[in-house]
Design a protein around this motif. Sequence first.
Motif, PDB file in Angstrom:
ATOM      1  N   GLY C  14       0.842  -1.069   0.155  1.00 10.32           N
ATOM      2  CA  GLY C  14      -0.002   0.281   0.289  1.00 10.32           C
ATOM      3  C   GLY C  14       0.845   1.542   0.467  1.00 10.32           C
ATOM      4  N   ALA C  15       2.599   1.073   0.205  1.00 10.32           N
ATOM      5  CA  ALA C  15       2.662   2.526   1.051  1.00 10.32           C
ATOM      6  C   ALA C  15       3.253   2.759  -0.423  1.00 10.32           C
ATOM      7  CB  ALA C  15       3.764   2.280   1.412  1.00 10.32           C
ATOM      8  N   LEU C  16       4.228   1.836  -1.259  1.00 13.45           N
ATOM      9  CA  LEU C  16       4.467   1.715  -2.467  1.00 13.45           C
ATOM     10  C   LEU C  16       3.351   2.982  -3.562  1.00 13.45           C
ATOM     11  CD1 LEU C  16       6.632   1.626  -4.710  1.00 13.45           C
ATOM     12  CD2 LEU C  16       5.829  -0.563  -5.247  1.00 13.45           C
ATOM     13  N   VAL C  17       2.118   2.260  -3.585  1.00 12.58           N
ATOM     14  CA  VAL C  17       0.569   2.391  -4.350  1.00 12.58           C
ATOM     15  C   VAL C  17       0.647   4.033  -3.815  1.00 12.58           C
ATOM     16  CG1 VAL C  17      -1.493   2.081  -4.570  1.00 12.58           C
ATOM     17  CG2 VAL C  17      -0.166   0.293  -4.174  1.00 12.58           C
ATOM     18  N   VAL C  18       0.961   4.695  -2.654  1.00 13.12           N
ATOM     19  CA  VAL C  18       0.467   5.693  -2.243  1.00 13.12           C
ATOM     20  C   VAL C  18       1.507   6.666  -2.375  1.00 13.12           C
ATOM     21  CG1 VAL C  18       0.630   7.242  -0.703  1.00 13.12           C
ATOM     22  CG2 VAL C  18      -0.779   5.193  -0.313  1.00 13.12           C
ATOM     23  N   ALA C  19       2.610   5.911  -2.489  1.00 14.60           N
ATOM     24  CA  ALA C  19       4.565   6.297  -3.306  1.00 14.60           C
ATOM     25  C   ALA C  19       4.221   7.307  -4.993  1.00 14.60           C
ATOM     26  CB  ALA C  19       5.529   6.078  -2.244  1.00 14.60           C
ATOM     27  N   LEU C  20       3.313   5.529  -5.964  1.00 12.80           N
ATOM     28  CA  LEU C  20       3.053   6.341  -6.922  1.00 12.80           C
ATOM     29  C   LEU C  20       1.589   7.249  -7.300  1.00 12.80           C
ATOM     30  CD1 LEU C  20       4.204   3.114  -8.276  1.00 12.80           C
ATOM     31  CD2 LEU C  20       5.553   4.682  -7.886  1.00 12.80           C
ATOM     32  N   ALA C  21       1.183   6.860  -6.732  1.00 12.73           N
ATOM     33  CA  ALA C  21       0.297   7.707  -7.148  1.00 12.73           C
ATOM     34  C   ALA C  21       0.193   9.229  -6.287  1.00 12.73           C
ATOM     35  CB  ALA C  21      -1.003   6.841  -6.272  1.00 12.73           C
ATOM     36  N   TYR C  22       0.564   9.064  -5.468  1.00  8.14           N
ATOM     37  CA  TYR C  22       0.070  10.300  -4.258  1.00  8.14           C
ATOM     38  C   TYR C  22       0.975  12.065  -5.674  1.00  8.14           C
ATOM     39  CZ  TYR C  22       1.089  14.771  -0.741  1.00  8.14           C
ATOM     40  OH  TYR C  22       1.580  15.387  -0.410  1.00  8.14           O
ATOM     41  N   PRO C  23       2.382  11.161  -5.846  1.00 10.03           N
ATOM     42  CA  PRO C  23       3.077  13.025  -6.548  1.00 10.03           C
ATOM     43  C   PRO C  23       2.097  13.162  -8.212  1.00 10.03           C
ATOM     44  CG  PRO C  23       4.533  10.996  -6.430  1.00 10.03           C
ATOM     45  CD  PRO C  23       3.467  10.140  -6.035  1.00 10.03           C
ATOM     46  N   LEU C  24       1.297  12.588  -8.863  1.00  4.90           N
ATOM     47  CA  LEU C  24       0.833  12.048  -9.903  1.00  4.90           C
ATOM     48  C   LEU C  24      -0.457  13.071  -9.310  1.00  4.90           C
ATOM     49  CD1 LEU C  24       0.532   9.200 -11.818  1.00  4.90           C
ATOM     50  CD2 LEU C  24       2.160  10.842 -12.220  1.00  4.90           C
ATOM     51  N   ALA C  25      -1.218  12.352  -7.702  1.00  6.17           N
ATOM     52  CA  ALA C  25      -1.606  13.398  -7.683  1.00  6.17           C
ATOM     53  C   ALA C  25      -2.201  14.848  -7.014  1.00  6.17           C
ATOM     54  CB  ALA C  25      -2.366  12.874  -6.404  1.00  6.17           C
ATOM     55  N   ALA C  26      -0.956  14.692  -6.957  1.00  6.14           N
ATOM     56  CA  ALA C  26      -0.131  16.584  -6.401  1.00  6.14           C
ATOM     57  C   ALA C  26      -0.148  18.043  -7.265  1.00  6.14           C
ATOM     58  CB  ALA C  26       1.212  16.013  -5.275  1.00  6.14           C
ATOM     59  N   LEU C  27       1.054  16.575  -8.370  1.00  2.00           N
ATOM     60  CA  LEU C  27       0.524  17.717 -10.338  1.00  2.00           C
ATOM     61  C   LEU C  27      -0.757  18.626 -10.636  1.00  2.00           C
ATOM     62  CD1 LEU C  27       2.697  18.733 -12.117  1.00  2.00           C
ATOM     63  CD2 LEU C  27       2.048  16.248 -13.285  1.00  2.00           C
ATOM     64  N   VAL C  28      -1.307  17.265  -9.983  1.00  2.40           N
ATOM     65  CA  VAL C  28      -3.017  17.657 -11.394  1.00  2.40           C
ATOM     66  C   VAL C  28      -3.540  18.621 -10.168  1.00  2.40           C
ATOM     67  CG1 VAL C  28      -5.502  16.749 -12.041  1.00  2.40           C
ATOM     68  CG2 VAL C  28      -2.916  14.888 -12.393  1.00  2.40           C
ATOM     69  N   THR C  29      -3.916  18.806  -8.846  1.00  3.95           N
ATOM     70  CA  THR C  29      -4.107  19.086  -7.734  1.00  3.95           C
ATOM     71  C   THR C  29      -3.231  20.571  -7.896  1.00  3.95           C
ATOM     72  OG1 THR C  29      -3.635  18.396  -5.935  1.00  3.95           O
ATOM     73  CG2 THR C  29      -5.648  17.609  -6.758  1.00  3.95           C
ATOM     74  N   PHE C  30      -2.116  20.500  -8.164  1.00  2.46           N
ATOM     75  CA  PHE C  30      -1.431  21.536  -7.884  1.00  2.46           C
ATOM     76  C   PHE C  30      -1.992  23.151  -8.425  1.00  2.46           C
ATOM     77  CE2 PHE C  30       1.659  25.357  -8.469  1.00  2.46           C
ATOM     78  CZ  PHE C  30       2.252  25.258  -7.534  1.00  2.46           C
ATOM     79  N   THR C  31      -3.312  23.517  -9.308  1.00  3.94           N
ATOM     80  CA  THR C  31      -2.927  24.142 -10.061  1.00  3.94           C
ATOM     81  C   THR C  31      -4.454  24.178 -10.786  1.00  3.94           C
ATOM     82  OG1 THR C  31      -3.014  26.118 -11.247  1.00  3.94           O
ATOM     83  CG2 THR C  31      -2.547  23.928 -12.437  1.00  3.94           C
ATOM     84  N   SER C  32      -5.684  24.864 -11.165  1.00  4.12           N
ATOM     85  CA  SER C  32      -6.673  24.893 -11.071  1.00  4.12           C
ATOM     86  C   SER C  32      -7.047  24.799 -12.509  1.00  4.12           C
ATOM     87  CB  SER C  32      -7.961  25.858 -10.514  1.00  4.12           C
ATOM     88  OG  SER C  32      -6.918  27.083 -11.987  1.00  4.12           O
ATOM     89  N   PRO C  33      -8.344  23.714 -12.965  1.00  3.90           N
ATOM     90  CA  PRO C  33      -8.441  23.331 -14.174  1.00  3.90           C
ATOM     91  C   PRO C  33      -8.469  24.236 -15.114  1.00  3.90           C
ATOM     92  CG  PRO C  33     -10.132  21.591 -12.537  1.00  3.90           C
ATOM     93  CD  PRO C  33      -9.189  22.567 -12.082  1.00  3.90           C
ATOM     94  N   ALA C  34      -9.745  25.187 -14.141  1.00  2.00           N
ATOM     95  CA  ALA C  34      -8.904  26.043 -14.694  1.00  2.00           C
ATOM     96  C   ALA C  34      -7.311  27.333 -15.649  1.00  2.00           C
ATOM     97  CB  ALA C  34     -10.247  28.284 -14.642  1.00  2.00           C
ATOM     98  N   ALA C  35      -6.615  27.225 -14.708  1.00  2.00           N
ATOM     99  CA  ALA C  35      -6.017  27.811 -15.064  1.00  2.00           C
ATOM    100  C   ALA C  35      -4.814  27.083 -16.210  1.00  2.00           C
ATOM    101  CB  ALA C  35      -4.755  28.177 -13.814  1.00  2.00           C
ATOM    102  N   ILE C  36      -5.325  25.548 -15.550  1.00  2.36           N
ATOM    103  CA  ILE C  36      -4.967  24.568 -16.755  1.00  2.36           C
ATOM    104  C   ILE C  36      -5.429  25.299 -18.085  1.00  2.36           C
ATOM    105  CG2 ILE C  36      -4.061  22.469 -17.444  1.00  2.36           C
ATOM    106  CD1 ILE C  36      -4.629  21.597 -14.734  1.00  2.36           C
ATOM    107  N   LEU C  37      -6.175  25.298 -18.175  1.00  2.00           N
ATOM    108  CA  LEU C  37      -7.074  25.691 -19.781  1.00  2.00           C
ATOM    109  C   LEU C  37      -6.518  27.225 -20.341  1.00  2.00           C
ATOM    110  CD1 LEU C  37     -10.867  23.976 -19.097  1.00  2.00           C
ATOM    111  CD2 LEU C  37      -8.847  23.493 -20.652  1.00  2.00           C
TER     112      LEU C  37
END
Lengths: 337, 337, 254, 254
Positions: C14-37
């Motif tokens: 589970g720790a590995l799953v989190v370690a792999l998922a968390y960075p991608l989640a952090a990246l995607v949620t860093f800025t707003s969808p509006a800003a990305i668009l």
Amino acid sequence: MTLDVDVTGTFTDADEAFTVTADLTVERGETLVVLGPSGSGKSLLLELVAGFHDADGHVRLDGVDLVDAPPEERGTGMVFQNYALFEHMTVAENVAFGARYHENPRDADDVLDALGVADLAERSPDTLSGGESQRVALARALAVRPDVFLLDEPLSALDAPTRDALRRVLLDVLDGETAVYVTHDRTTARALGDRVAVMHGGELQQVGTPDEIFERPGSAFVARFTGANVLTRDSLPDAVTARLPAGERVVVRPEHVTLDPASADAGESGVLSAAVERVVREDAAYRVTVALDDAGTRLDAFAAEPPGGERVSVSFAAGALHVPRDRAKPEEGEAEV
Amino acid sequence: MTLDVDVTGTFTDADEAFTVTADLTVERGETLVVLGPSGSGKSLLLELVAGFHDADGHVRLDGVDLVDAPPEERGTGMVFQNYALFEHMTVAENVAFGARYHENPRDADDVLDALGVADLAERSPDTLSGGESQRVALARALAVRPDVFLLDEPLSALDAPTRDALRRVLLDVLDGETAVYVTHDRTTARALGDRVAVMHGGELQQVGTPDEIFERPGSAFVARFTGANVLTRDSLPDAVTARLPAGERVVVRPEHVTLDPASADAGESGVLSAAVERVVREDAAYRVTVALDDAGTRLDAFAAEPPGGERVSVSFAAGALHVPRDRAKPEEGEAEV
Amino acid sequence: NRGAFGVAAALLGGALVVALAYPLAALVTFTSPAAILSNATDPAVLRTLYLSVYAPLLATLLAFVLGVPLALLLRRGFRGQAVVAALVDLPLVVPHSVAGLAVLLAFGSGHAFPTVPVLGAMPGLVLALAFVSAPYMVNGAREGFEAVDENVERAARSLGANRVETFRRVTLPLALRGLVSGAVLSWARAVSEYGAVAVVAYNVSFFYPPAGERVQGMFGSVFVVRQLDVNFESAVSVAVLLLCVCVVVFLAVR
Amino acid sequence: NRGAFGVAAALLGGALVVALAYPLAALVTFTSPAAILSNATDPAVLRTLYLSVYAPLLATLLAFVLGVPLALLLRRGFRGQAVVAALVDLPLVVPHSVAGLAVLLAFGSGHAFPTVPVLGAMPGLVLALAFVSAPYMVNGAREGFEAVDENVERAARSLGANRVETFRRVTLPLALRGLVSGAVLSWARAVSEYGAVAVVAYNVSFFYPPAGERVQGMFGSVFVVRQLDVNFESAVSVAVLLLCVCVVVFLAVR
């Protein structure tokens, strides 16, 4: 079509070379069964005939040598143990696959109907049972009216009742067709073979009618492989073996061994006494294993009824004993498996 | 040990649930053969007994319920179709594997010797033939003196002569042992089974001695699967069927069908006339397929000699005809394969 | 016992799953969808995205044309096959910047193709991408071909189909899954590449259909890094957009 | 017919073999072995090589400790397994620089581990390497475990070995090849990484045993690129040395 084969092919696997060599003729309308254990080269022989490997020698169909022709020009219809259906096509498309390459193909629906699987036409092969798959594979080969059927253990992957049912289908389908049929099963060989060729170590041990192969095996290997008792001459009294030709081994099929209740006849000329070791019911009869008193040699006999007591008299039908003329390598492959 | 099983297990594969349920008892020293076609759930039943799946119900060994015990505490010795040897160990190490978990294990060399493969002790499993591998697998199970042997089609992967040889070994090894033996092969079932349980669609169809199962099948499915002829009552004359109990189907084993040369007896009470369709030599006798004149029904008979002409008289041994008391789902699985 | 074993495995796994998922989640949620668009409408960003999809496509095409025949040969077997199979896998373990340097030394000015511009040019970019991604194409195709049962092809031959017909009607359809998966993995690998591109050619001139003319653009993975110090939010936006493209294609294959 | 088919395949396939082999040959032959060796004695180069082997080793260790249990779970099967399996493969298609950015955003200052230095530090380097290389470890281990016949484990259980003993005496030895190959591929992937390292941490301080103290050093794949404009021949030398390390390990596995 008459198929006349005299080929040699060498196969290399993990640096070990294995040579398959065979010289045989399959007459028009005849089914020749190649019988042999795993690793005897019987499937490789079939692949040489089909043209999947380079071979030296000749493969003649009605006199025309096809040894250098590609597989698609040899007019063979192949059926494999693992069915080898085209998984990306429906059953009907499988059966119609070869139509475009032949002038007078059979209609796919007709062939499926003839084999009792017309209702499978629109199914995908991966939804079929083993027996259904093999019927479709057979239909696919039938549809191109091949000159020669080549069948590589088509029944081996099936469970026993399915195998029995399909063996009956094959008897009908191969009737009047020229065919080479590869198997390790002596019952199938005897049921389907007009003639039988026994293979071992890449070479033919004996070719003949089923009766010749089963009743007059040419070697101890053939005898054992076809289910006969192989005894040493010494284990039988001189009275029994006196008139036999020279040779160390004596072969007798279990169906030619007669068991009678133990009697005072024992010791008389040609009658041996023995102890019953085991009685096993097979389809048509009881298989009785007995140990001869003098030599302790074991042999099997078929009997309609299980023996009454623990001791029996053993006698042999006239002409039942046979001395194989052992070929070059008599001991090889004779070890009990 | 007495094994008393009453379990239900459900298996889900690709969203399809398959339930296996069985209630049976294996007496001390008895071999029970579970006979069934592929997909009948017979291997899953064995795995439920061995403890590889969660099961409801009970699995009692001499009264002790093991249904929640892990496999290693059930005292079973398993033998698999694919041998399942430890490829990273020598043969001797394979056989000695279980020794440390048991108080009184058999010596590896002794067991290998008893099975005739002492010379393989230092070999690696991947260098063995099929027959050798299975002997080693058997030795490995024997070495821990299991309370119950569980054998999952141990002969199916072997070629015919090897199978015959090993069947004889199994007869000796299982003599006096409590064992459950799974197979699709009726010959093996009859040879090895003190009792036979026929399985179909995840349920037991019938449990009984080989004679009961083969001579008095409880359903048309059991009859067909054990190699008997299944006829409709209408295809036989009233004179033949008059004394039989009610029921649409009549079962008769091929060894109880007598063929005589066609004679004026035909038409007489209990004698039918028929045409010979096919004669196939099997091990102990000829299997003759005939078509009855009136109904066109086909049936098989065993005969010591092939029939002389194309027409024969057919009669049945006294008590040979049997009407199965068909169970709940009579039609299912009866389709010809 | 079963419990302890299972719990330990679940915790570590589970720790590995989190370690792999968390960075991608952090990246995607860093800025707003509006800003990305809003960043996505920047012409420079659009050109970058186009180049990041298009150049890998060309590299995959090249790998496909050369790689499928090689896969066929590898399946059939030939003398020295082991050496060739090892060579095909080699780019998988070559450090990315080393791969770029190797491509530059091999195909750069004055080397293999004297008239083809490599350093800082489209051909160099495609060659570098093809070098790192070809193994995926070859191995995918090879697995696809090897999954085709030899007896199925033999059945086709026996039914009258010659070598080419058998390939077209039987082998190819049955191997298609492997070919497609190889091509997509190859494409994804090319999109991902940074090191070799950074060495050989990251800012190239190419024909850009929306503009109807040749433009200058930067390869996506490099754009993200260059933009980090200039405009962090824009860098993250491009990173998220690139990630989305890759994930969509990745999920489409599975 | 056979001829035409075979010749075409050989030509196209051969072209790819050359295209893959030639760049590596060009790289290795660019400079003399003597020059490479003389460069290899430069303390900065030695530190770089040490870091390039050592940091990936730590990343692989991390991936091993967390990845092997996950591979076991994936083999046994669980609810939601497909999602986790997809997630494990995801880093394979994430552009390398995007992966670096994601790791930075997840584990950088003020994020998951506030007290652990990430940007420009050893923990960041190892985390970035582990992120890109863990899928190789998990998939290798999983293939290794899945190659173990279930009946072989069942035989062991039936012979009296409990779950742990069966794992230790049967499953693990039989899966060892897969575990080793997964670990080596994971290590090689980490050595190769450039993009994520360039974003997160390429110049880090670490304990260097030959010197007996902490030193500052640059990760190999980055060193090659940074050195290109400074000292081309030194860059090539390091590239060849890195390549040799990777090739040796790669050949050792095959």
